[in-house]
Enzyme design. Structure first.
Site, mmCIF file in Angstrom:
data_model
loop_
_atom_site.group_PDB
_atom_site.id
_atom_site.type_symbol
_atom_site.label_atom_id
_atom_site.label_comp_id
_atom_site.label_asym_id
_atom_site.label_seq_id
_atom_site.Cartn_x
_atom_site.Cartn_y
_atom_site.Cartn_z
ATOM 1 N N ASP A 180 0.701 -1.226 0.020
ATOM 2 C CA ASP A 180 0.080 -0.001 -0.058
ATOM 3 C C ASP A 180 0.675 1.304 -0.030
ATOM 4 O OD1 ASP A 180 -1.848 -2.087 0.445
ATOM 5 O OD2 ASP A 180 -2.658 -1.448 2.186
ATOM 6 N N GLU B 154 2.968 -9.895 11.296
ATOM 7 C CA GLU B 154 2.579 -9.377 10.049
ATOM 8 C C GLU B 154 3.913 -8.712 9.363
ATOM 9 O OE1 GLU B 154 -0.451 -5.842 10.481
ATOM 10 O OE2 GLU B 154 -0.544 -5.905 8.049
HETATM 11 C C1 DGY Z 1 -5.415 -1.950 4.429
HETATM 12 O O1 DGY Z 1 -6.746 -1.701 5.090
HETATM 13 O O2 DGY Z 1 -4.421 -1.567 5.274
HETATM 14 C C2 DGY Z 1 -5.350 -2.883 3.531
HETATM 15 O O3 DGY Z 1 -4.021 -3.088 3.167
HETATM 16 C C3 DGY Z 1 -5.928 -2.438 2.242
HETATM 17 O O4 DGY Z 1 -6.077 -3.209 1.340
#
Ligand code: DGY
Length: 418
Positions: A163, A390
């Site tokens: 992202d 994560e």
């Molecule tokens: C988030 O909400 O951070 C996700 O990566 C969007 O896909």
């Protein structure tokens, strides 16, 4: 090791809802995510093949009639996530987002078929998924490469799966943020702002989303109207491999697949044209602003996963990867640690992600087994030491973001079974 194996299996089982699995149980991602689910299915395949198949069937239940598989499926209308179904306002059979994610599902299907025996009824269901995957990959060529260049574009940073990578800083800097934009982020209720994208990033994400929603997500239009249009190396590498893997499965099982087969060489050659010999690196291309994005991202090395038929380039890229974060204890950081863009703990701007290590491991298996095994044992050690999170700092190994993270558990199960 076997305790950790049980823990990995339990993470997947505890995160499982009706047929699909959440990326984590800590409320950060309360829905089904596209590429997460593909990794998760691979993890299940080692201890519950039925769950593996159902996971992917659930994902394809949300496939749009034009072939696209959304990046999020909101099987439950959970309003604690933003942007949720109310903001997206779309979905064919299942409320969903209106954009997609790397179609790694195709390569996961191949890995599952290579690794396991399936009964004839299971095979029938898997081949059904293969046909749907074919429609999904055709959708990319049709709508994300309408000018037949060979490369597919992403139209939103969320489509990359990475992202807030610095890769997107320049293209996003060109976006005029919508006036009077009002929204409330929910990720910061469950995660610290130091490790998440900035407000400016979210303003861009939502400006793009609103624009797409106004166009009713019409794929014929989005390519031309989007204020973000990037031919990303990471995405195109995963996409090219997805096409190759699909053709492989289809040929073995007498499924007609010429539409994809015909395109592969062009995509491969076009990707090679993005190789910068001077820097010994592949760089993504901002299609809209016509600019090369010279950011030292680990995703540039996903080219190894694409299995280019060019030994010279592959070897040079491997040499460069060996130097990528040789000064840090944990690898691979998502952004090269000595780069000015590197941020130790902020999401996709520096931390180590298990799926990146796994992609590189797979890409190296037939090119440099010793290096592949080094990545594997290092990744297993990291998980052993710090558990299934994560992402992690490349300096201290400290975990950040969500715990009980499904893809870290799933890919661990694949690594220990290889
Ligand atoms: C988030 O909400 O951070 C996700 O990566 C969007 O896909």
């Amino acid at each position: 090791m076997s305790l950790l194996k049980r823990e990995a299996e339990n993470i997947l089982l505890n995160n499982r809802r009706e047929g699909y699995t959440l990326p984590t149980n800590n409320k950060l991602y309360p829905a089904q995510w596209n590429w997460d689910s593909a990794y998760i299915a691979l993890g299940y395949s080692y201890f519950n093949k039925e769950y593996a198949i159902v996971e992917l069937e659930k994902l394809f239940e949300g496939q749009w009639s034009d072939g696209m598989v959304p990046h999020i499926l909101f099987h439950h209308k959970d309003e604690n996530y933003f942007p949720n179904h109310n903001t997206w306002q779309c979905g064919d059979k299942i409320p969903s987002s209106g954009i997609t994610q790397p179609p790694i599902v195709s390569s996961i299907l191949k890995l599952m078929l290579d690794k396991h025996e399936f009964s004839s009824s299971e095979m029938e269901r898997i081949l059904n998924l293969v046909k749907k995957t074919k429609n999904y990959l055709e959708w990319f060529y049709k709508f994300r490469d309408p000018n037949d260049t060979g490369l597919v574009s992403i139209l939103h940073p969320w489509e990359s799966g990475t992202d807030n990578s610095p890769l997107w800083d320049f293209p996003l800097s060109k976006i005029l943020i919508e006036e009077n934009l009002e929204y409330k982020r929910r990720d910061l209720d469950v995660s610290s702002s130091d490790v998440r994208p900035l407000k400016r990033d979210y303003d861009c994400y939502i400006t793009l989303l609103n624009k797409f929603r106004n166009e009713k997500y019409n794929p014929e239009k989005l390519y031309d109207i989007s204020m973000f249009n990037v031919a990303d190396i990471g995405f195109n590498s995963l996409f090219l491999k997805a096409c190759k893997d699909l053709v492989y499965i289809a040929t073995k099982n007498n499924i007609e697949c010429t539409s994809i087969e015909k395109k592969i060489t062009k995509t491969e050659n076009k990707l090679i044209s993005l190789y910068n010999k001077g820097d010994n690196s592949f760089y993504s291309f901002d299609v809209l602003n016509k600019q090369s994005l010279e950011i030292p991202s680990i995703t540039n090395y996903f080219i190894l996963f694409a299995d280019l038929k060019n030994e010279e380039i592959n070897n040079s890229v491997i040499q460069s990867l060996k130097k990528y974060n040789s000064n840090e204890k944990y690898f691979f950081s998502s952004i090269k640690p000595d780069s000015k863009y590197f941020e130790e703990i902020r999401y996709w701007r520096g931390p180590v992600w298990i799926n990146c290590n796994w992609i590189l491991y797979k890409g190296l298996l037939e090119k440099d087994l010793e290096f592949a095994n080094k990545i594997k044992s290092h990744t297993l050690d990291l998980i052993h030491e710090k558990d299934f999170h994560e992402y992690y700092s490349c300096k201290s190994g400290t975990p950040y973001g969500a715990n009980n993270f499904s893809w870290s558990a799933a890919l661990y199960l694949d690594l220990i079974n290889n």
